[in-house]
Design a protein around this motif. Structure first.
Motif, short mmCIF file in Angstrom:
data_model
loop_
_atom_site.label_atom_id
_atom_site.label_comp_id
_atom_site.label_asym_id
_atom_site.label_seq_id
_atom_site.Cartn_x
_atom_site.Cartn_y
_atom_site.Cartn_z
N LEU A 122 0.83 -1.19 0.00
CA LEU A 122 0.00 0.00 0.00
C LEU A 122 0.87 1.25 0.00
CD1 LEU A 122 -2.71 1.44 0.11
CD2 LEU A 122 -2.70 1.15 2.61
N GLU A 123 1.99 1.19 0.70
CA GLU A 123 2.90 2.33 0.73
C GLU A 123 3.39 2.68 -0.68
OE1 GLU A 123 3.51 4.20 3.19
OE2 GLU A 123 2.90 3.05 4.95
N LEU A 124 3.64 1.66 -1.50
CA LEU A 124 4.10 1.91 -2.85
C LEU A 124 2.98 2.54 -3.69
CD1 LEU A 124 6.13 -1.36 -3.55
CD2 LEU A 124 6.95 0.84 -2.66
N ALA A 125 1.77 2.01 -3.53
CA ALA A 125 0.65 2.59 -4.27
C ALA A 125 0.41 4.04 -3.85
CB ALA A 125 -0.61 1.76 -4.04
N VAL A 126 0.52 4.30 -2.56
CA VAL A 126 0.32 5.65 -2.04
C VAL A 126 1.29 6.63 -2.68
CG1 VAL A 126 0.69 7.05 0.03
CG2 VAL A 126 -0.81 5.06 0.13
N GLU A 127 2.52 6.20 -2.88
CA GLU A 127 3.51 7.09 -3.51
C GLU A 127 3.08 7.54 -4.89
OE1 GLU A 127 7.71 6.27 -3.37
OE2 GLU A 127 7.42 4.84 -1.74
N VAL A 128 2.27 6.73 -5.56
CA VAL A 128 1.83 7.05 -6.92
C VAL A 128 0.52 7.83 -6.91
CG1 VAL A 128 1.18 6.10 -9.17
CG2 VAL A 128 2.94 4.96 -7.78
N ILE A 129 -0.45 7.45 -6.07
CA ILE A 129 -1.83 7.94 -6.25
C ILE A 129 -2.32 8.87 -5.16
CG2 ILE A 129 -2.44 5.85 -7.53
CD1 ILE A 129 -3.92 4.85 -5.04
N ASP A 130 -1.58 9.06 -4.06
CA ASP A 130 -2.04 9.93 -2.98
C ASP A 130 -1.58 11.36 -3.26
OD1 ASP A 130 -2.71 11.26 -0.65
OD2 ASP A 130 -2.06 9.63 0.67
N PRO A 131 -2.50 12.31 -3.46
CA PRO A 131 -2.08 13.68 -3.76
C PRO A 131 -1.16 14.29 -2.71
CG PRO A 131 -4.40 13.40 -4.30
CD PRO A 131 -3.96 12.13 -3.58
N ILE A 132 -1.28 13.89 -1.45
CA ILE A 132 -0.44 14.51 -0.42
C ILE A 132 1.02 14.17 -0.63
CG2 ILE A 132 -0.42 12.70 1.35
CD1 ILE A 132 -1.05 16.49 1.88
N GLU A 133 1.31 13.10 -1.36
CA GLU A 133 2.69 12.76 -1.67
C GLU A 133 3.33 13.81 -2.58
OE1 GLU A 133 4.60 10.00 -0.63
OE2 GLU A 133 2.95 9.84 0.82
N TYR A 134 2.50 14.63 -3.20
CA TYR A 134 3.00 15.66 -4.12
C TYR A 134 2.81 17.06 -3.53
CZ TYR A 134 2.47 11.67 -7.29
OH TYR A 134 2.53 10.42 -7.88
N LYS A 135 2.78 17.18 -2.22
CA LYS A 135 2.48 18.47 -1.59
C LYS A 135 3.49 19.55 -1.97
CE LYS A 135 4.75 16.98 2.70
NZ LYS A 135 4.52 16.63 4.14
N ASP A 136 4.71 19.17 -2.28
CA ASP A 136 5.70 20.17 -2.67
C ASP A 136 5.51 20.65 -4.10
OD1 ASP A 136 6.97 20.14 -0.19
OD2 ASP A 136 8.29 18.50 -0.76
N GLU A 137 4.70 19.93 -4.87
CA GLU A 137 4.38 20.35 -6.23
C GLU A 137 3.03 21.06 -6.29
OE1 GLU A 137 5.56 17.04 -5.72
OE2 GLU A 137 7.54 17.84 -6.21
N LEU A 138 2.16 20.80 -5.32
CA LEU A 138 0.81 21.39 -5.31
C LEU A 138 0.84 22.77 -4.67
CD1 LEU A 138 -1.22 18.19 -4.35
CD2 LEU A 138 -1.36 19.43 -6.53
N LEU A 139 1.56 23.68 -5.29
CA LEU A 139 1.76 25.02 -4.73
C LEU A 139 0.80 26.05 -5.33
CD1 LEU A 139 5.68 25.09 -4.73
CD2 LEU A 139 4.13 24.36 -2.90
N MET A 140 0.10 25.68 -6.39
CA MET A 140 -0.84 26.60 -7.03
C MET A 140 -2.05 26.84 -6.14
SD MET A 140 -1.44 23.31 -7.70
CE MET A 140 -0.22 23.01 -8.99
#
Length: 553
Positions: A342-360
């Motif tokens: 699940l940790e591996l899937a989360v890295e791909v599909i959980d938006p919070i994993e991209y919080k440093d890119e979601l700056l808009m």
């Protein structure tokens, strides 16, 4: 996550090819020439021309569906590897979306062009092939993803380098959408007129139905049943194939829609706003994370960020799983919360994993009675998001927020216009507190709101659940819960607003503050605090391992 029944508003008939006569051919050529001239006249006046890079590389029958003979059967690779041969799961999504795909193409369906319903816009309907996904041996013809894409161009363009993409559903047996009656396109027309911006409506996200050759049930899967199946296959058989996860091709379909808008409407368009409901909101989150052209995102009824923490919070609230998650429950995914994969899937599909890119700038549109998501989901991720971020809870509406569409379209226009005009957004902060007798929300803002309201709902079930859903499961079918929000008093001292609710004798109370602000160009923007649920305790213990399988409620 809305079911494919939401796509029932469009016909399920596929147009059949008829014998082509000389008269029909002559008429078709005339229509095409008229549409091309019309489109070029509109765009040449407004944006200095238009570029079309892939007008008709795929053969289309009258209904717009690609013929199997025209489709490439070359399967893309199914993993994203670094130089050492290991998979960088956090880069899978971006790499896949940036990867060229010779299957990408689009074709104008001129007979569905609409001008005149709203005199200030023209809507063009295209058939777009976004990608080859998976392998034909695994999913048959659905390894090629194609979509209807309606592009609405206003006569008076105010923001010539920006566009909005509304991501929606549909099935791949649908006829092309009728711009004069399709609800989503009518919303796009309203947005395009109001904003002075190109607005595109992307259908069939995801492509469906899909029948997997490895699926022993032999089902034609749609919506969450597809997501659940791909997740189970990833866990149990293919952890080295993260592109199998359905969110990956869903995201790429949005990227390709943006490419098509820039190509078809105007090459000047290089900034995008995204919105969509439920899993389409999920796709909006993920596209914003991996495509730098996105300057604003407005996901609707999807706030399952910090997936693992929020799933455990579900169980502590309900001692089981909302009936809306039935597809995931049937695939036994609820019993896999402790699964390392699940940790591996989360890295791909959980938006919070991209919080440093979601700056808009982000405008998160939620329902206070959502059957899929609990109102306090935001407690597990909101503080981690960076940049301008607003939450907007709508009271007395479930996962299907159609009855609030008028408000939502109005608020999207306020949010987008604020960004485009560099208007000063209000700075808002709040705190939640509670004791044995009552709970409070204290909200402070640097701008004086036009109006402030607070809403409160009480649980109504007798099973001891912390449950504010509009519908609950009873005797194997959803029934109304009669959980309703009512207005409560708000006190004000300068720009500090306080809502107080007494702790109920039994059950729970959920409440929040709503503030309405003036936005750019005389528009309005409504935002809310997070909810406060009192008493601040959970009725059930957390689960572990197979005990998490639980039951549907």
């Amino acid at each position: 996550m809305a079911t494919a029944a939401n796509g029932a508003r469009r016909s399920r008939l596929i147009h059949l090819m008829t014998i082509v006569t000389v008269a029909f051919l002559t008429t078709t050529i005339a229509v095409v020439l008229t549409v091309v001239i019309l489109r070029n006249n509109i765009l040449n006046v407004q944006s200095g021309g238009m570029q079309n890079v892939a007008d008709s590389s795929t053969t289309m029958p009258a209904g717009g569906r690609p013929t199997l003979e025209s489709l490439s059967t070359t399967a893309p690779s199914t993993s994203s590897s670094d130089e050492s041969g290991g998979i960088d799961y956090n880069q899978v999504l971006r790499n896949y979306c940036e990867e060229a795909d010779s299957n990408y193409s689009y074709t104008l369906l001129p007979e569905y062009t609409l001008q005149g319903l709203a005199k200030n816009v023209t809507t063009f309907v295209l058939n777009m092939t976004s990608q080859a996904w998976s392998h034909p041996d695994a999913v048959g013809e659905r390894h090629i993803w194609w979509h209807y894409l309606a592009i609405t161009i206003p006569n008076d363009i105010v923001y010539e380098d920006a566009a909005l993409v509304f991501i929606t559903d549909g099935v791949n047996t649908d006829s092309p959408p009728d711009p004069s009656s399709d609800t989503d396109i009518l919303s796009a027309i309203q947005l395009a007129e109001g904003l002075g911006m190109v607005v595109a409506t992307l259908f069939q996200v995801p492509n469906q139905p899909i029948r997997f050759t490895s699926d022993s049930s032999g089902r034609d899967r749609v919506e969450d049943a597809i997501i659940a199946y791909t997740m189970r296959e990833f866990y149990t058989k293919a952890p080295d194939q993260p592109r199998l996860l359905l969110q990956v091709p869903m995201t790429k379909s949005v990227v390709r829609a943006m490419d098509t808008v820039s190509s078809f409407a105007s090459s000047k368009i290089n900034r995008f706003y995204l919105t969509g409901l439920s899993k389409r909101g999920w796709a909006a989150w993920l596209t914003a994370a991996v495509d730098d052209r996105v300057v604003g995102v407005m996901p609707q009824v999807f706030d399952l960020l910090s997936i693992k923490e929020n799933m455990r919070h579900y169980y502590r609230s309900l001692q089981g799983w909302t009936f809306a998650l039935a597809d995931y429950y049937r695939e036994n995914l609820t019993a896999n919360l402790d699964e390392p994969l699940l940790e591996l899937a989360v890295e791909v599909i959980d938006p919070i994993e991209y919080k440093d890119e979601l700056l808009m700038p982000k405008y998160i549109i939620l329902s206070g009675n959502d059957e899929f998501f609990l109102p306090d989901n935001t407690h597990y991720f909101l503080n981690e998001l960076k940049g301008v971020t607003f939450v907007r809870f709508h009271p007395n509406v479930g996962h299907n927020n159609a009855q609030r569409r008028t408000f939502i379209l109005q608020e999207i226009q306020g949010f987008v216009t604020n960004v485009e005009e560099n208007w000063s957004f209000p700075e808002i902060s709040w705190s939640r507190s509670s004791n044995e007798t009552h709970g409070e929300i204290n909200m402070e803002t640097d701008q004086t709101p036009l109006k402030v309201t607070a809403y409160k709902a009480l649980t109504t079930n007798n099973e001891g659940r912390r449950d504010f859903r509009l519908h609950v499961l009873s005797v194997q079918r959803p029934v109304p819960s009669f959980v309703m929000y009512e207005e409560i008093n708000v006190t004000q001292s300068n720009n500090m607003f306080v809502a107080v609710t007494e702790t109920p004798d039994s059950g729970w109370a959920c409440f929040f503050i709503e503030a309405e602000y003036e936005a750019a160009k005389g528009r309005v923007l409504r935002v809310t605090s997070e909810v406060n649920i009192i008493p601040d305790i959970f009725p059930f213990e957390s689960c572990m391992g197979q005990d998490c399988h639980g039951t549907l409620v």
